[in-house]
Design an enzyme around this catalytic site. Structure first.
Site, PDB file in Angstrom:
ATOM      1  N   SER A  49     -91.568   9.432  67.456  1.00  0.00           N
ATOM      2  CA  SER A  49     -90.787   9.803  68.651  1.00  0.00           C
ATOM      3  C   SER A  49     -91.522  10.854  69.471  1.00  0.00           C
ATOM      4  O   SER A  49     -91.556  10.790  70.701  1.00  0.00           O
ATOM      5  CB  SER A  49     -89.431  10.389  68.236  1.00  0.00           C
TER       6      SER A  49
ATOM      7  N   ARG B   3     -83.167  -6.839  72.792  1.00  0.00           N
ATOM      8  CA  ARG B   3     -82.446  -5.556  72.669  1.00  0.00           C
ATOM      9  C   ARG B   3     -81.815  -5.139  74.001  1.00  0.00           C
ATOM     10  O   ARG B   3     -82.328  -5.458  75.071  1.00  0.00           O
ATOM     11  CB  ARG B   3     -83.401  -4.488  72.113  1.00  0.00           C
TER      12      ARG B   3
ATOM     13  N   GLN C 270     -82.836   7.694  73.616  1.00  0.00           N
ATOM     14  CA  GLN C 270     -83.661   6.891  74.523  1.00  0.00           C
ATOM     15  C   GLN C 270     -83.016   6.825  75.905  1.00  0.00           C
ATOM     16  O   GLN C 270     -83.700   6.941  76.927  1.00  0.00           O
ATOM     17  CB  GLN C 270     -83.857   5.489  73.947  1.00  0.00           C
TER      18      GLN C 270
ATOM     19  N   ASP D 251     -82.128   6.327  62.001  1.00  0.00           N
ATOM     20  CA  ASP D 251     -83.266   5.536  61.516  1.00  0.00           C
ATOM     21  C   ASP D 251     -83.340   5.508  59.994  1.00  0.00           C
ATOM     22  O   ASP D 251     -84.155   4.778  59.425  1.00  0.00           O
ATOM     23  CB  ASP D 251     -84.572   6.092  62.094  1.00  0.00           C
TER      24      ASP D 251
ATOM     25  N   ARG E 112     -88.560  -0.781  59.148  1.00  0.00           N
ATOM     26  CA  ARG E 112     -87.763   0.088  58.268  1.00  0.00           C
ATOM     27  C   ARG E 112     -87.065  -0.711  57.161  1.00  0.00           C
ATOM     28  O   ARG E 112     -86.782  -0.180  56.085  1.00  0.00           O
ATOM     29  CB  ARG E 112     -86.767   0.907  59.084  1.00  0.00           C
TER      30      ARG E 112
HETATM   31  C1  S3P Z   1     -85.592   7.158  69.290  1.00  0.00           C
HETATM   32  C2  S3P Z   1     -84.242   7.245  69.311  1.00  0.00           C
HETATM   33  C3  S3P Z   1     -83.369   6.446  68.459  1.00  0.00           C
HETATM   34  C4  S3P Z   1     -84.127   5.882  67.272  1.00  0.00           C
HETATM   35  C5  S3P Z   1     -85.434   5.277  67.665  1.00  0.00           C
HETATM   36  C6  S3P Z   1     -86.317   6.288  68.352  1.00  0.00           C
HETATM   37  C7  S3P Z   1     -86.364   7.982  70.230  1.00  0.00           C
HETATM   38  O1  S3P Z   1     -82.868   5.365  69.217  1.00  0.00           O
HETATM   39  O2  S3P Z   1     -83.347   4.939  66.593  1.00  0.00           O
HETATM   40  O3  S3P Z   1     -86.118   4.788  66.534  1.00  0.00           O
HETATM   41  O4  S3P Z   1     -87.579   8.161  70.018  1.00  0.00           O
HETATM   42  O5  S3P Z   1     -85.757   8.481  71.189  1.00  0.00           O
HETATM   43  P1  S3P Z   1     -81.568   5.558  70.179  1.00  0.00           P
HETATM   44  O6  S3P Z   1     -81.869   6.679  71.048  1.00  0.00           O
HETATM   45  O7  S3P Z   1     -81.419   4.270  70.904  1.00  0.00           O
HETATM   46  O8  S3P Z   1     -80.431   5.828  69.228  1.00  0.00           O
END
Ligand code: S3P
Length: 448
Positions: free
Chosen positions: A22, A120, A166, A335, A408
């Site tokens: 991330s 998605r 995100q 995650d 995962r």
């Molecule tokens: C992430 C946020 C999470 C996570 C993803 C990475 C990020 O998703 O599940 O693997 O880097 O901001 P969401 O923000 O959609 O929950």
């Protein structure tokens, strides 16, 4: 690549895991908005992060790599190749954050992805970005590919309808790209790497985390009570002054990768140590969970590097206790739920996981994938509307597990296979390359 895995005699040891995925995405994508060069140390060389690198390269950033150091020199102005397509591969973070940046830029581009990413949901970013004035074209399902015509966007206030870092980041980066003010409100706090990265590489961000306050009870002045002074938990403000200057980012180890090995310690009652591990409080719910179920969790050598907390984590397993997972905890473990489900299968009693509908729209439907694989191992697992009920503590048989094309899931059931009765296989183990190509080498270091 089908992988055969035999149960271990002993599990444990000291490892380091690759840099946080991330954090790496954010460091790379911010090069599109940076005044000067961004240098990244401990860049994780995985497929997802390389999708971000290729994306910024397609938009004119000069990318230079040596070992695990990446140097990103921003262009004078963003450009795009003739076909105007940016392929984000399997990476949802790349697609959603990049969409925000392009929406607020002065170029047009089409964002595409692989089969999984093309299924998605993108409405969650298309809706707020469109409200900001962005021009986005997608099919009626609001999935990739989507064409974005960058525009000067309008000031925007947004209360996140879904707990998603995100979505939060996409809207913030759109404001940053378009130099317009954005106020984002969170009811559930999600990972805050975008905020920390903007603060580390730039200036002008205003973040307020709302803390509960002790006040005198109006009805009974002898008593005090805790109240939340606002009806939300966090407020983030981007202004027209917020900017990215550039600089160095040293990335800590990825706690979501380490979680698989720490889970091995929990199940085996042995010890695993991971040094230089990211300990951002929005990402450590898994360590809290391990403590709650009875493991010993020690943290030493804490320090903040490039705005992010890191340290050495040592987990020793014990007799595990059942813990229900729901609400904010599920968001904190977003995650880690597949490996939490595996731990639950090795715990006496029934573990219930709720508020986890988001897992249906990850790289696979992770609720289905986990339930199916647990059933293959002979574990009773109920699929709930928004989660799972796992009856643990019975024999966990080795089985031919399916990865569902999801890194995962492959990792979670590779760890499960270490403690199964009899041999197992993982149908497509190479999917671990999405986040950690080194996964099986690391596993070899801790298994005996
Ligand atoms: C992430 C946020 C999470 C996570 C993803 C990475 C990020 O998703 O599940 O693997 O880097 O901001 P969401 O923000 O959609 O929950």
């Amino acid at each position: 690549m089908k992988k055969e895995l035999n149960p271990v005699k002993k599990f444990g040891g000291a490892i380091e895991v690759p840099g946080d995925k991330s954090i790496a995405h954010r460091a790379v994508l911010l090069s599109l908005l940076s005044k000067d060069k961004i240098e990244i140390i401990n860049f994780p060389d995985n497929q997802d992060c390389n999708s971000s690198l290729k994306s910024v390269e397609a938009l004119g950033v000069i990318v230079e790599r040596s070992e695990n150091l990446v140097s990103l020199t921003p262009p004078e102005n963003l450009t795009i190749s003739d076909d105007g397509i940016i392929d984000c591969g399997n990476s949802g973070t790349t697609a959603r954050l990049l969409a925000g940046i392009i929406a607020g830029s002065d170029i047009s581009a089409t964002i595409s992805g692989d089969d999984s990413l093309s299924k998605r949901p993108m409405k969650r970013i298309i809706a707020p970005l469109t409200e900001m004035g962005a021009e986005i074209f997608a099919d009626e399902n609001n999935t990739l590919p989507m064409k974005i015509n960058g525009k000067k966007l309008l000031p925007f206030e947004y209360r996140l309808p879904v707990a998603s870092a995100q979505v939060k980041s996409s809207v913030m980066l759109a404001g940053l790209a378009s130099s317009c003010s954005v106020r984002v409100i969170e009811d559930i706090i999600t990972r805050d790497h975008t905020e920390l990265m903007i603060e580390h590489l730039g200036e002008g961000l205003d973040v307020r985390v709302i803390k509960a306050e002790m006040v005198v009870d109006k009805d009974d002045p002898r008593k005090k009570k805790m109240i939340m002074p606002e009806d939300f938990k966090k407020e983030i403000k981007i202004s027209s002054q917020t900017k990215i200057n550039g600089g160095r980012v040293d990335i800590p180890g990825d706690i979501s990768t380490a979680a698989f090995f720490l889970a091995g310690a929990a199940i085996s009652k042995h010890t695993v140590t991971v040094a230089h591990l990211g300990l951002n409080p929005t990402r450590t719910a898994f360590l809290t969970y391990l403590k709650t179920i009875g493991c010993k969790v020690e943290i030493t050598d804490k320090e903040t590097v490039s705005g992010e907390l890191r340290g050495t984590v040592t987990v020793t397993g014990a007799d595990l206790k059942v813990k229900k997972i729901s609400g904010d905890t599920t968001v904190g473990l977003i995650d880690e739920i597949p490996i939490v489900a595996v731990i639950a299968a090795f715990t006496n009693g029934t573990t219930v996981i709720r508020d986890a509908s988001e897992l249906k729209v990850k790289e696979s439907d992770r609720l289905e994938a986990v339930a199916e694989n647990l059933r293959l191992a002979g574990i009773k697992c109920g699929l709930l509307e928004d989660g799972l009920a796992i009856e643990g503590g019975t024999e966990f048989s080795g089985a031919d597990f399916k990865s569902y094309g999801d890194h995962r899931i492959a990792m979670a059931f590779s760890i499960a296979a270490m403690f199964a009765v009899g041999p197992s296989t993982i149908d497509d183990a190479s999917v671990v390359d999405i986040s950690c190509p080194e996964f099986y080498e690391l596993l070899d270091k801790v298994r005996n």
